[in-house]
Design a protein around this motif. Sequence first.
Motif, mmCIF file in Angstrom:
data_model
loop_
_atom_site.group_PDB
_atom_site.id
_atom_site.type_symbol
_atom_site.label_atom_id
_atom_site.label_comp_id
_atom_site.label_asym_id
_atom_site.label_seq_id
_atom_site.Cartn_x
_atom_site.Cartn_y
_atom_site.Cartn_z
ATOM 1 N N PRO A 131 15.339 16.995 17.408
ATOM 2 C CA PRO A 131 14.894 18.363 17.141
ATOM 3 C C PRO A 131 14.157 18.945 18.354
ATOM 4 N N VAL A 167 17.911 21.681 16.603
ATOM 5 C CA VAL A 167 18.021 21.370 18.027
ATOM 6 C C VAL A 167 18.001 22.620 18.902
ATOM 7 N N GLY A 177 19.258 21.594 22.527
ATOM 8 C CA GLY A 177 19.065 20.234 22.993
ATOM 9 C C GLY A 177 17.893 20.068 23.933
#
Length: 83
Positions: free
Chosen positions: A2, A47, A60
């Motif tokens: 996350p 994410v 990311g």
Amino acid sequence: MPASDALALLADHVKPDPTYQPLKAQHSLRWHASTARGEFEILTTGVKWYDTRARAGGGGAIDLAMHLLDMSFVEAVKHLTAR
């Protein structure tokens, strides 16, 4: 990973904003973070992340490291791996 977890690894100081009311995704959060590059206001949803001041976002931990720490892809991967 996350984005909120990645943010905690990358920033010198991170503080959630308890007053934030999400408009779209109900599980998104707003964070105030500081690094050697300055202060950031980051929204995270899973994410995905979005820097409200720079009007830039991504997905990311690598993208977030590249943005917050002004690193290349390779530098970001090495930095995250070391952590």
